[in-house]
Design an enzyme around this catalytic site. Structure first.
Site, PDB file in Angstrom:
ATOM      1  N   THR A  28       0.834  -1.209   0.000  1.00 38.56           N
ATOM      2  CA  THR A  28       0.000   0.000   0.000  1.00 38.56           C
ATOM      3  C   THR A  28       0.872   1.264   0.000  1.00 38.56           C
ATOM      4  OG1 THR A  28      -1.708  -1.136   1.280  1.00 38.56           O
ATOM      5  CG2 THR A  28      -1.911   1.232   1.166  1.00 38.56           C
ATOM      6  N   THR A  62      -2.013   1.719   6.524  1.00 36.76           N
ATOM      7  CA  THR A  62      -1.488   0.593   5.765  1.00 36.76           C
ATOM      8  C   THR A  62      -1.423  -0.595   6.721  1.00 36.76           C
ATOM      9  OG1 THR A  62       0.486  -0.286   4.673  1.00 36.76           O
ATOM     10  CG2 THR A  62       0.851   1.520   6.212  1.00 36.76           C
ATOM     11  N   GLY A  63      -1.508  -1.797   6.164  1.00 40.40           N
ATOM     12  CA  GLY A  63      -1.468  -2.978   7.027  1.00 40.40           C
ATOM     13  C   GLY A  63      -2.652  -3.890   6.778  1.00 40.40           C
ATOM     14  N   ARG A  81     -12.013  -9.332  -3.497  1.00 40.81           N
ATOM     15  CA  ARG A  81     -11.722  -8.820  -2.142  1.00 40.81           C
ATOM     16  C   ARG A  81     -11.392  -7.315  -2.221  1.00 40.81           C
ATOM     17  NH1 ARG A  81      -7.038  -6.241   0.476  1.00 40.81           N
ATOM     18  NH2 ARG A  81      -7.189  -6.706   2.692  1.00 40.81           N
ATOM     19  N   VAL A  82     -11.966  -6.556  -1.319  1.00 37.77           N
ATOM     20  CA  VAL A  82     -11.663  -5.132  -1.213  1.00 37.77           C
ATOM     21  C   VAL A  82     -11.130  -4.878   0.194  1.00 37.77           C
ATOM     22  CG1 VAL A  82     -12.671  -2.811  -1.178  1.00 37.77           C
ATOM     23  CG2 VAL A  82     -13.384  -4.459  -2.928  1.00 37.77           C
ATOM     24  N   GLY A  83     -10.038  -4.131   0.294  1.00 35.22           N
ATOM     25  CA  GLY A  83      -9.453  -3.841   1.599  1.00 35.22           C
ATOM     26  C   GLY A  83      -9.936  -2.513   2.164  1.00 35.22           C
ATOM     27  N   ASP A  84      -9.163  -1.968   3.088  1.00 38.32           N
ATOM     28  CA  ASP A  84      -9.555  -0.736   3.779  1.00 38.32           C
ATOM     29  C   ASP A  84      -9.321   0.525   2.965  1.00 38.32           C
ATOM     30  OD1 ASP A  84      -6.727  -1.566   4.203  1.00 38.32           O
ATOM     31  OD2 ASP A  84      -6.578   0.402   5.140  1.00 38.32           O
ATOM     32  N   GLY A 108      -5.837  -4.944   6.180  1.00 41.57           N
ATOM     33  CA  GLY A 108      -6.991  -4.172   5.742  1.00 41.57           C
ATOM     34  C   GLY A 108      -8.306  -4.565   6.379  1.00 41.57           C
TER      35      GLY A 108
HETATM   36  N1  GLY Z   1      -4.160  -2.226   3.662  1.00 41.70           N
HETATM   37  C1  GLY Z   1      -4.327  -2.631   2.340  1.00 41.70           C
HETATM   38  C2  GLY Z   1      -5.190  -3.802   2.182  1.00 41.70           C
HETATM   39  O1  GLY Z   1      -5.360  -4.589   3.104  1.00 41.70           O
HETATM   40  O2  GLY Z   1      -5.737  -3.937   1.118  1.00 41.70           O
END
Ligand code: GLY
Length: 289
Positions: free
Chosen positions: A165, A215-216, A193-196, A218
């Site tokens: 990220t 970042t990290g 899949r969608v992250g944060d 998600g």
């Molecule tokens: N922090 C980015 C993700 O998990 O997609």
């Protein structure tokens, strides 16, 4: 107001491309700060900084994004301003700079988030051509770790994921703040899949108090709405104290960059490593620690 720009190049367990990432962060800082120094907006500066890192194959964003379990690259990106404007794309494929598409969502539509193949279609309508973001390095990595057993491997993949990220926060001479973020997501994620990163109040948030990006891990950042939580903490705490409390409170690996309306910044991580940099009239600093 004295302009300030902070960027990160991801947080995680296992850093790779360390020297290259330092150069990439330095380049992103310079490119964004030129804009701020000449009186440009925080929004222009953070978008430019993120574009520089998306174009750099050593970051998990744009060109250099990691593969999902099907070998496809799906990317998430978002932008937000302290006056409350927000735009994002999620699970977008075959574009060079997802953050530029997120900005178009914010500026050219009444929507906030466009996803999947319709995000790619939107990009084409906005004039962005087709681009394959798969680097030889990420193709090799996918081939090495390809496994039909996603569920038993997911923790291993998360550890292998390394620093992923990218994000940027800034305040400009008018005191306006902005944040931008972009990612290829979790290595070997399930399709769709969608992250944060594109979720308002989770991986990204801004209001009149401040601007933040994460970042990290998600899923956990999303579930705990860390973006909204930490910006609201600015009512009672300085940025450094707000992120310190966050790190104490949440027991999973993440990294955070935060700026408040006075231009005070905080950079912190609970992950083993984080790549970050900051630039202002006082000078430039780049770290992977
Ligand atoms: N922090 C980015 C993700 O998990 O997609």
């Amino acid at each position: 107001m004295e302009p300030v720009l902070v960027v990160h190049g991801g947080a995680g367990n296992k850093p790779y491309f360390i020297e290259e990432k330092k150069d990439g962060i330095s380049n992103a800082l310079e490119a964004g700060y030129v804009i701020l120094k000449s009186g440009g907006s925080a929004l222009d500066a953070v978008v430019k900084a993120v574009v520089v890192m998306e174009d750099d194959p050593h970051f998990n964003a744009g060109y250099g994004s990691v593969c999902g379990i099907d070998g496809q690259i799906e990317m998430d990106a978002s932008v937000m301003t302290s006056d409350g404007r927000f735009g994002a794309v999620a699970a977008i494929k075959n574009v060079k700079n997802p953050v530029l598409i997120a900005r178009k969502v914010m500026e050219e539509t009444e929507h906030h988030l466009i996803v999947g193949e319709n995000a790619t279609r939107f990009a084409r309508v906005m004039g962005f051509g087709s681009f394959n973001p798969l680097t030889p390095e990420q193709e090799k990595r996918y081939r090495e770790y390809k496994s039909p057993s996603y569920y038993s491997k997911v923790d291993e993949f998360r550890k292998l994921y390394g620093l992923g990220t990218v994000g940027a926060i800034a305040i400009d001479k008018n005191g306006d703040m902005a944040v931008a973020a972009s990612t290829g997501g979790l290595f070997m994620h399930l399709p769709g899949r969608v992250g944060d990163t594109p979720i308002i109040g989770a991986g990204i948030y801004a209001n009149a108090l401040g601007a933040v990006t994460f970042t990290g891990f998600g899923e956990r950042i999303m579930k705990n709405l860390l973006g909204k939580v930490v910006v609201e903490m600015l009512k009672d705490f300085e940025p450094y104290e707000a992120v310190r409390r966050l790190i104490q409170q949440y027991d999973f690996p993440f990294g955070v960059i935060l700026i408040d309306k006075k231009g005070r910044t905080a950079i912190a991580h609970s992950s083993r490593y984080m790549a970050w940099g900051t630039i202002s009239r006082k000078g430039k600093q780049v770290e992977i620690e």
